[in-house]
Design an enzyme around this catalytic site. Structure first.
Site, short mmCIF file in Angstrom:
data_model
loop_
_atom_site.label_atom_id
_atom_site.label_comp_id
_atom_site.label_asym_id
_atom_site.label_seq_id
_atom_site.Cartn_x
_atom_site.Cartn_y
_atom_site.Cartn_z
N ASP A 105 0.84 -1.19 0.00
CA ASP A 105 0.00 0.00 0.00
C ASP A 105 0.88 1.25 0.00
O ASP A 105 1.74 1.39 -0.88
CB ASP A 105 -0.98 -0.06 1.18
CG ASP A 105 -2.04 1.01 1.16
OD1 ASP A 105 -3.03 0.87 0.43
OD2 ASP A 105 -1.87 2.01 1.89
N TYR A 232 -1.69 11.57 1.71
CA TYR A 232 -2.51 11.80 0.52
C TYR A 232 -2.51 13.28 0.14
O TYR A 232 -2.62 13.62 -1.04
CB TYR A 232 -3.94 11.33 0.78
CG TYR A 232 -4.06 9.84 0.97
CD1 TYR A 232 -4.27 8.99 -0.11
CD2 TYR A 232 -3.95 9.26 2.24
CE1 TYR A 232 -4.38 7.62 0.05
CE2 TYR A 232 -4.05 7.89 2.41
CZ TYR A 232 -4.27 7.07 1.32
OH TYR A 232 -4.37 5.71 1.49
N HIS A 295 -7.09 -6.76 -0.48
CA HIS A 295 -6.03 -5.76 -0.40
C HIS A 295 -4.99 -6.03 0.69
O HIS A 295 -3.80 -5.83 0.48
CB HIS A 295 -6.65 -4.37 -0.19
CG HIS A 295 -5.64 -3.26 -0.21
ND1 HIS A 295 -4.85 -3.00 -1.31
CD2 HIS A 295 -5.27 -2.36 0.74
CE1 HIS A 295 -4.05 -1.98 -1.04
NE2 HIS A 295 -4.28 -1.57 0.18
#
Length: 323
Positions: A105, A232, A295
């Site tokens: 990730d 982010y 995931h």
């Protein structure tokens, strides 16, 4: 040190304190394990045990802003240069000149960029869930804008917005919502916050115990989500910072492991990219394996990931032993 013991310590490096969990013999080949969002060093618990049993030295830090590592308040402190800089400084602190790197990730992004910036430090890498993409010719937030306001990365941009919506739930529920994420759940309908759109599995997740979920929740309750969300918020800044590496290739050997039901693999044409020659054209020394799973692959399919990871890494230790 006992290979079966996990020990914890902090190192003051690159202007922050980085917490590291370590397992395995100190003289074993070092493997740096880099977690993603919203996780901790704990996401590598199965890999640390398997690596230690094979004589590797497993080092799993909490990335800056997570767990027991420092969390600078300035969003600008979460650029890719800062995060990779922490890793480089940590290796210098440990006097390690070359290591194996494993990332998932956001940790995959850090692993890729460590390979890009400092290939001299990486013997080989194993990357889970997020392939390496060449720098986009257009500003990246301009690209993301096409997905609309419901897209999770777009919602994460505004300081305080996601934090306020997360606060409507207890921390364990927030985490479980992300851990239960399915394909096509990356965008909420117009006017809906992503955390309200995501659904927590009504039953316990088979790959994480209630006690382990509690361990995650305890740390995020203490540290909050702002620092992880700041990763982010640096996406556009990172795009600008990476201009000097436009068109650059990853030159170190890499094994990529994806899940057949992973949102990172199944969304935005990523599966086609992985299976085409495009991925290998910018990562020439690449192996790709797609296994069953979602995931959070290293926890959900721990034994398979361990097998794939260790069989890849031992090739390099065997080569060095025979040379």
């Amino acid at each position: 040190m006992d290979a079966g013991e996990v020990r914890h310590w902090n190192a003051d490096v690159n202007g922050v304190s980085i917490h590291v969990a370590e397992r395995g013999p100190e003289d074993g080949p070092a493997v740096l394990l880099l977690h993603g969002f919203p996780e901790l060093w704990l996401s590598w618990r199965h890999q640390m045990a398997a690596l230690a049993a094979r004589g590797f030295r497993a080092l799993a830090p909490d990335l800056r802003g997570y767990g027991d590592s420092s969390a600078p308040s300035d969003p600008a402190a979460y650029s890719i240069f800062h995060i990779v800089g922490d890793v480089v400084a940590l290796l210098e602190h440990l006097q390690l000149t070359k290591v194996f790197v494993v990332g998932h990730d956001w940790g995959a992004q850090v692993a890729w960029h460590l390979c890009l910036f400092r290939p001299d430090l990486v013997r080989a890498a194993v990357v889970l869930g997020v392939p390496y993409f060449a720098r986009h010719p257009r500003p990246v937030m301009e690209v993301f804008a096409a997905f609309g306001d419901g897209f999770y990365i777009n919602q994460f941009q505004e300081p305080g917005r996601a934090e306020s919506s997360f606060a409507r739930y207890d921390v364990a529920t927030v985490l479980k919502k992300f851990y239960s994420i399915e394909i096509d759940n990356l965008s909420a309908p117009s006017g809906v916050e992503i955390i309200d759109f995501l659904e927590a599995s009504p039953s316990p997740l088979p790959w994480i115990s209630e006690e382990e979920l509690g361990q995650y929740a305890e740390k995020f309750q203490k540290s909050g989500f702002t620092a992880p969300l700041n990763y982010y918020r640096m996406w556009e800044t990172n795009w600008r910072l990476l201009a000097p590496w436009n068109g650059a290739k990853i030159t170190v050997p890499v094994k990529f492991i994806g899940g057949d039901k992973d949102i990172g693999v199944q969304s935005f044409g990523t599966e086609k990219y992985i299976n085409s020659g495009a991925f290998k054209s910018i990562v020439p020394d690449l192996e790709v394996t797609v296994i069953e799973g979602h995931h959070f692959l290293q926890q959900e399919q721990a034994e398979r990931v361990n097998s794939e990871m260790i069989s890849y890494l031992v090739k390099f230790t065997s080569q060095e032993a025979s040379s």
